[in-house]
Scaffold this active site. Structure first.
Site, PDB file in Angstrom:
ATOM      1  N   ASP A  51       0.820  -6.909 -11.772  1.00  0.00           N
ATOM      2  CA  ASP A  51       1.544  -6.394 -10.617  1.00  0.00           C
ATOM      3  C   ASP A  51       0.894  -6.924  -9.337  1.00  0.00           C
ATOM      4  OD1 ASP A  51       3.658  -4.064  -9.991  1.00  0.00           O
ATOM      5  OD2 ASP A  51       2.113  -4.068  -8.444  1.00  0.00           O
ATOM      6  N   ASN A  68       5.931  -7.806   1.914  1.00  0.00           N
ATOM      7  CA  ASN A  68       7.346  -8.147   2.031  1.00  0.00           C
ATOM      8  C   ASN A  68       7.917  -7.642   3.356  1.00  0.00           C
ATOM      9  OD1 ASN A  68       9.199  -9.626   0.511  1.00  0.00           O
ATOM     10  ND2 ASN A  68      10.243  -7.797  -0.216  1.00  0.00           N
ATOM     11  N   ASP A 115       9.541 -13.874  -1.648  1.00  0.00           N
ATOM     12  CA  ASP A 115       9.957 -14.718  -2.776  1.00  0.00           C
ATOM     13  C   ASP A 115       8.927 -15.807  -3.051  1.00  0.00           C
ATOM     14  OD1 ASP A 115      12.230 -13.244  -2.999  1.00  0.00           O
ATOM     15  OD2 ASP A 115      13.565 -14.739  -2.105  1.00  0.00           O
ATOM     16  N   GLU A 128       8.135  -7.032  -8.571  1.00  0.00           N
ATOM     17  CA  GLU A 128       6.867  -7.755  -8.496  1.00  0.00           C
ATOM     18  C   GLU A 128       6.056  -7.566  -9.769  1.00  0.00           C
ATOM     19  OE1 GLU A 128       6.020  -3.772  -6.383  1.00  0.00           O
ATOM     20  OE2 GLU A 128       7.721  -5.077  -6.834  1.00  0.00           O
TER      21      GLU A 128
END
Length: 349
Positions: free
Chosen positions: A216, A224, A233, A259
């Site tokens: 993770d 983000n 991304d 993620e």
């Protein structure tokens, strides 16, 4: 991801952002529109996001444009329809091929019948030279007709073979697309779940070692929100690239959530799986992330990893839960670390 509360907070934040964008760019407020906007803010489909950005540049996103995006990227029946259409086309092409073969068989039968008739005539001629020449000429004409028919058949069969090969490749491409995450090129959730069940069943039945690594990205939501979905991304693609570079032959690297990543490791016990997980972790943290649009250096990212080895009583669900627990512990212990299930006791009973 810091547990169920963190997951809920992220889901609510995505929902709020999707609703806000839906109001801002309206006029569509349908469940289909919400699905498109939610997946846009979740950044699960980069090509859809690129297309959406183009629509948003005009200041509004129409219902027709929402329908285009939904049907292209979110319609669960799209791949089924594509496979069905391909299958129908293959069947039609095979029908054409059968027709061509029937034509060939008909021509051969007619040719054989003509030869039998000519031979019978030849037997009754009493070797009359003129009649023999007539029969030979007729035989030559019949042979030319069959040769012409065979050339047509050969051409049609060549075309059919090429078309069927193209259709086979299209069907294979469709099948692969249904199992691959488009952003990272890794196996998607569907392929991951199928492979996980097969891994555990084989390891338990044959008493072979096998392990699962769950990965993770640390502070991904904050990253983000700070730098935007396109840069987010880029982070996910970087992690995917490191996984592909690190895994051994036979391993299955996958992205099965926003993620969330995993690596299925048949043949590897806990110690070997942990060593591989550490290679992934250290490789990720040594990469410098640069924002492509500006060239700005964004620093480094880290990941937390959980490693679980298959136990005799395991199912796919229990193995995944244990690997998740190890990953959560890595988060609680400070992130950017690997925790394995060596200290997690087996279930009682």
């Amino acid at each position: 991801m810091d547990g169920s509360q963190g997951d809920r907070d992220r889901t609510f934040a995505l929902a709020e952002r999707a609703t806000a964008l839906m109001r801002e760019y309206g006029p569509s407020a349908t469940p289909r529109a919400y699905a498109v906007w939610y997946n846009y803010v979740a950044a699960l489909y980069p090509k859809m996001n690129e297309a959406m950005s183009g629509f948003m540049a005009t200041g509004a996103v129409s219902e027709a444009e929402i329908d285009i995006l939904y049907e292209a990227y979110l319609d669960g029946q799209r791949l089924v329809r594509a496979a069905d259409e391909t299958s129908r086309t293959v069947l039609a092409e095979l029908a054409n091929l059968t027709e061509a073969l029937d034509l060939s068989l008909g021509s051969s039968a007619e040719h054989s019948e003509a030869l039998r008739t000519l031979l019978q005539d030849l037997d009754g001629t009493g070797l009359d030279r003129t009649r023999i020449l007539e029969i030979v000429a007729a035989l030559a004409a019949t042979t030319r007709e069959v040769a012409d028919s065979n050339r047509v058949l050969e051409a049609r069969m060549r075309e059919s073979r090429n078309e069927i090969e193209s259709l086979r490749e299209a069907l294979e491409t469709t099948r692969r697309e249904s199992l691959i995450d488009p952003l990272t090129g890794l196996s998607n959730r569907k392929q991951f779940e199928e492979s996980l069940h097969a891994l555990v069943e084989e390891a338990v039945a044959e008493r072979k070692p096998a392990s699962l690594v769950v990965i993770d990205v640390d502070f991904f939501k904050r990253f983000n929100d700070l730098y935007g979905h396109l840069t987010g991304d880029q982070v996910l693609r970087l992690v995917g690239a490191v996984m592909r570079e690190t895994v051994t032959a036979g391993a299955t690297p996958a992205r099965f959530g926003g993620e969330e990543f995993a690596i299925l490791l048949p043949g590897l016990g806990r110690a070997e799986a942990r060593a591989l997980a550490e290679k992934v972790r250290t490789s990720v943290m040594t990469r410098e992330l640069v924002k492509r649009s500006t060239g700005e250096t964004l620093g480094k990212i880290t990941v937390s990893l959980g490693v679980a080895a298959v136990r005799p009583s395991d199912t796919a669900v229990s193995l995944l839960e244990r690997a998740d627990q190890c990953m959560f512990k890595a988060k609680r212990d400070g992130r950017n670390r690997t925790v394995d299930d060596g200290s997690v006791p087996p279930p009682v009973g």
